[in-house]
Design a protein around this motif. Sequence first.
Motif, PDB file in Angstrom:
ATOM      1  N   LEU A 144      -3.466   4.345   2.107  1.00 14.01           N
ATOM      2  CA  LEU A 144      -4.341   3.493   1.303  1.00 14.01           C
ATOM      3  C   LEU A 144      -4.735   2.224   2.061  1.00 14.01           C
ATOM      4  CD1 LEU A 144      -2.791   3.815  -2.279  1.00 14.01           C
ATOM      5  CD2 LEU A 144      -4.814   4.954  -1.338  1.00 14.01           C
ATOM      6  N   GLU A 145      -3.844   1.716   2.906  1.00 14.85           N
ATOM      7  CA  GLU A 145      -4.195   0.540   3.705  1.00 14.85           C
ATOM      8  C   GLU A 145      -5.275   0.911   4.721  1.00 14.85           C
ATOM      9  OE1 GLU A 145      -2.173  -3.083   6.309  1.00 14.85           O
ATOM     10  OE2 GLU A 145      -0.987  -1.282   5.867  1.00 14.85           O
ATOM     11  N   TYR A 161       0.820  -1.214   0.000  1.00 17.78           N
ATOM     12  CA  TYR A 161       0.000   0.000   0.000  1.00 17.78           C
ATOM     13  C   TYR A 161       0.854   1.264   0.000  1.00 17.78           C
ATOM     14  CZ  TYR A 161      -4.075  -2.877   1.162  1.00 17.78           C
ATOM     15  OH  TYR A 161      -5.091  -3.808   1.151  1.00 17.78           O
TER      16      TYR A 161
END
Length: 539
Positions: A485-486, A238
């Motif tokens: 994003l994770e 990510y």
Amino acid sequence: MTSFGIWGLIPPVLTITLAFITKDVMVSLFLGIFSGALIVAGGNPLVAIINLTDMVAGSLNDGWNIRIFLFCALLGGLVGMLSKTGSAHAFGRWAADKLHTQKTSLLMTWFCGLLIFIDDYFNSLAVGTVMRPITDKNKVSRAQLAYILDSTAAPVCILVPISSWVITVMSIVKGSEGFDALGVSEFSFFIRSVPYNLYALLTIIMVLVIILSGRNFGPMAKSIAYAQETGNLYNEKYGPAPGEIDIDGDVNADKAKPLDMLFPIIVLIVSAVILFPVTTYLSSIDGETITSVGAAAASMSLGDAFNNTDASMALFYAVIFTLVITYIYYTVRKLFTIKEASGAITDGIKSMVPALIILTMAWTIGTVIKNSPADGGLGLAAYLSDAVVGGGFPIALVPVIAFALSALISFSTGTSWGTFAIMIPIVMPIAVGLAQAKGLADAGLLNAAMISVSAVLGGSVFGDHASPISDTTILSSTGAGCPHLEHVATQMPYAITTAVCALVGFFVGGIFLNVLAAWIVTLACFAAAMVFLPKILNN
């Protein structure tokens, strides 16, 4: 002429459209206000600009509004002072000695998130800074830490009346068309509406349930399994994790103690609770029949004193008192010098400037929407109320539509404050008008308004909580040291699950105008989700 008719829809529609396109709520609100001023001015841009500046100045010329404005600014100063003392690290060191398992460290993170309710930014960064070393030691996935930080930021700030979020909501509600028909103060309205805030309350409940049960699902379950299997607490696919954030500046944190973090919060809570009734007593002194605070207290019940309080006065006095006492306390404790304290307060106030700009524009667009043409507005609230009531629109659908539309706006723009400013002045007169047309009075009328406004709050908080462009989402990733994003990918299924449960609850609550019915259905949906989603998504 009571309104400009359908022309009054241009400011909110333009604001929403521009917010979707530009992702900039300040610019969108300004252009929405300008479009309204242009309509009122008959298309003359020079007159529109003059009227706009007069409206902005007028919004800050109101006693309530200026106290709210200053409360938010000074609250920022308090947070700035608190963040510079090293007290958050001291609390973390104290907690680290007592937390030795994943579950206890996650529970402490949840508790700290509830405790630091005065500001969502400080919540995410301070709790993350305090708890990350502890959760890392206990091998907790950074994604799970980020989820808890995010779920106890905006959802907590919108529930506690001693926060800039809630005081903003009370201010917008107070100025909305139809509020006077409810017969309650803005403070009483907010306190009574807290049980209707299904999304915020269920989000906090869901965090606790998942911590205690371990029933994680979807991408979150995969991130937790990855951390356990590899020993890497975040997944590098990510992207890189954010760097370490030191919220305590250059001040030596070795002198600080855990109580130093709790002290300002305790003082703020206690002083506000005392001042809520005291300000009512002071305002009731007329110099004739009531000549002292004691006589005022004897003339009314404590409940009436709370219900009739001027929240802007009570909170303004409370934050000034807290700021002074905290300044003296930290100086005596030698946690900073006078120069460092002044810099911390200044930095804290600066951090509130974007919120203060949005707040001012929220008052202004509310004035444009609500006021009649004779008073320089569009009369949109009255027009919409008449049109919806005359069209036979079912009141049962108002909360669910308000929630869905607020969630869409807030998610797309990443801000809840701008959504409050757009949606509350529109939803309040519609809910009140429909309730009155249905023959509801007193409790029924109040319930209709509370569930409708709470739907706006819930939808707005969903966007602030889940949107990848939201400040609190980004700061929660930063505070947890989790790739952004994770965090977004792992949190999204949880946020959507809560939102769907709340949406169903608002639908049923709108039908019966009853908070108990709304909660029964909401919790039934939530229980089903917690039973079946781990089985479905983890296979």
